[in-house]
Design a protein around this motif. Structure first.
Motif, PDB file in Angstrom:
ATOM      1  N   ASP A  34       6.612   2.714  -7.305  1.00 42.03           N
ATOM      2  CA  ASP A  34       6.512   3.096  -5.898  1.00 42.03           C
ATOM      3  C   ASP A  34       6.817   4.560  -5.669  1.00 42.03           C
ATOM      4  O   ASP A  34       6.468   5.120  -4.628  1.00 42.03           O
ATOM      5  CB  ASP A  34       7.471   2.244  -5.058  1.00 42.03           C
ATOM      6  CG  ASP A  34       7.019   0.800  -4.969  1.00 42.03           C
ATOM      7  OD1 ASP A  34       5.813   0.567  -5.154  1.00 42.03           O
ATOM      8  OD2 ASP A  34       7.869  -0.082  -4.719  1.00 42.03           O
ATOM      9  N   ASP A  37       4.133   6.941  -4.551  1.00 43.41           N
ATOM     10  CA  ASP A  37       3.615   6.822  -3.187  1.00 43.41           C
ATOM     11  C   ASP A  37       4.639   7.220  -2.132  1.00 43.41           C
ATOM     12  O   ASP A  37       4.257   7.666  -1.043  1.00 43.41           O
ATOM     13  CB  ASP A  37       3.168   5.377  -2.926  1.00 43.41           C
ATOM     14  CG  ASP A  37       1.990   4.980  -3.797  1.00 43.41           C
ATOM     15  OD1 ASP A  37       1.160   5.861  -4.084  1.00 43.41           O
ATOM     16  OD2 ASP A  37       1.912   3.798  -4.183  1.00 43.41           O
ATOM     17  N   HIS A  38       5.944   7.082  -2.417  1.00 47.37           N
ATOM     18  CA  HIS A  38       6.960   7.264  -1.384  1.00 47.37           C
ATOM     19  C   HIS A  38       7.849   8.490  -1.590  1.00 47.37           C
ATOM     20  O   HIS A  38       8.331   9.061  -0.616  1.00 47.37           O
ATOM     21  CB  HIS A  38       7.844   6.012  -1.293  1.00 47.37           C
ATOM     22  CG  HIS A  38       7.058   4.774  -0.989  1.00 47.37           C
ATOM     23  ND1 HIS A  38       6.312   4.627   0.157  1.00 47.37           N
ATOM     24  CD2 HIS A  38       6.876   3.644  -1.706  1.00 47.37           C
ATOM     25  CE1 HIS A  38       5.722   3.446   0.151  1.00 47.37           C
ATOM     26  NE2 HIS A  38       6.035   2.826  -0.977  1.00 47.37           N
ATOM     27  N   ASN A  39       8.092   8.891  -2.816  1.00 45.99           N
ATOM     28  CA  ASN A  39       8.931  10.054  -3.092  1.00 45.99           C
ATOM     29  C   ASN A  39       8.071  11.318  -2.989  1.00 45.99           C
ATOM     30  O   ASN A  39       7.120  11.482  -3.752  1.00 45.99           O
ATOM     31  CB  ASN A  39       9.538   9.923  -4.493  1.00 45.99           C
ATOM     32  CG  ASN A  39      10.534  11.005  -4.800  1.00 45.99           C
ATOM     33  OD1 ASN A  39      10.582  12.037  -4.141  1.00 45.99           O
ATOM     34  ND2 ASN A  39      11.346  10.775  -5.824  1.00 45.99           N
TER      35      ASN A  39
END
Length: 195
Positions: A34, A37-39
């Motif tokens: 993930d 996509d998020h960091n």
């Protein structure tokens, strides 16, 4: 700018694969985790690796043309880099069984320092000129090839080559004498001679 700490290095010499991929064949790049996509830092790292391997996202792929895959796995701030060769084995169905064989190199990256561009500079660098954006919107049945040339596709009805009018050339016609056989010419020629 990105600074990585590299650890757990194994070079290609440490692996003995049965087959190496072709020189010009680009790999399939897979991002796991993930964090990509998020960091925000790893989103930029993902963009860096995509630019390095020159890939555009695709929904479909041909298994026979795929020879190797690069797998990047995010674990917190670390990224594991693995390079696998793809072997297609026989299976009971139409689709072959896919076996991954590690080719190397193999290493772990730890993101130490990074300096991203200011948002206005990054926006300006990613901006597409109006002329290029307008040319990207091509009409129906038009596309661009790898060299950037516009290629069009024309759809026509089926043609019958039997009814096609061709140009008549006099040089290809037979003369009147050509219809007669050689024996007739000789007989006529022998009759013309007088003793």
């Amino acid at each position: 700018m990105y600074e990585f700490g590299v650890s757990n290095i194994k070079t290609m010499d440490d692996f003995k694969p049965s087959k190496f991929p072709n020189y010009c064949n680009s790999p399939c790049v897979v991002f796991q985790g993930d964090g990509f996509d998020h960091n925000p830092k790893l989103v930029d790292v993902k963009s860096l690796f995509l630019d390095m391997f020159q890939h555009a996202p695709s929904e479909k792929l041909n298994l026979t043309g795929l020879e190797h895959v690069v797998v990047l796995t995010a674990k917190g701030e670390k990224v594991a880099f693995r390079h696998y060769g793809i072997l297609l084995k026989k299976s009971g169905s139409k689709v072959p069984r896919v076996v991954l064989e590690e080719l190397g190199p193999r290493f772990d990256l730890e993101l130490r320092r990074n300096r991203s561009a200011a948002p206005d500079v990054a926006r300006e660098a990613a901006r597409v000129p109006k002329q290029q954006a307008a040319s990207a919107k091509l009409g129906k049945n038009l596309e661009r090839n790898a060299m950037g040339d516009t290629v069009g596709r024309v759809h026509m009805q089926a043609q019958s080559l039997d009814q096609l009018q061709t140009r008549k050339v006099k040089g290809l016609k037979r003369s009147r004498d050509a219809g007669e056989g050689d024996a007739a010419k000789r007989a006529r020629g022998a009759g013309d001679e007088s003793p």
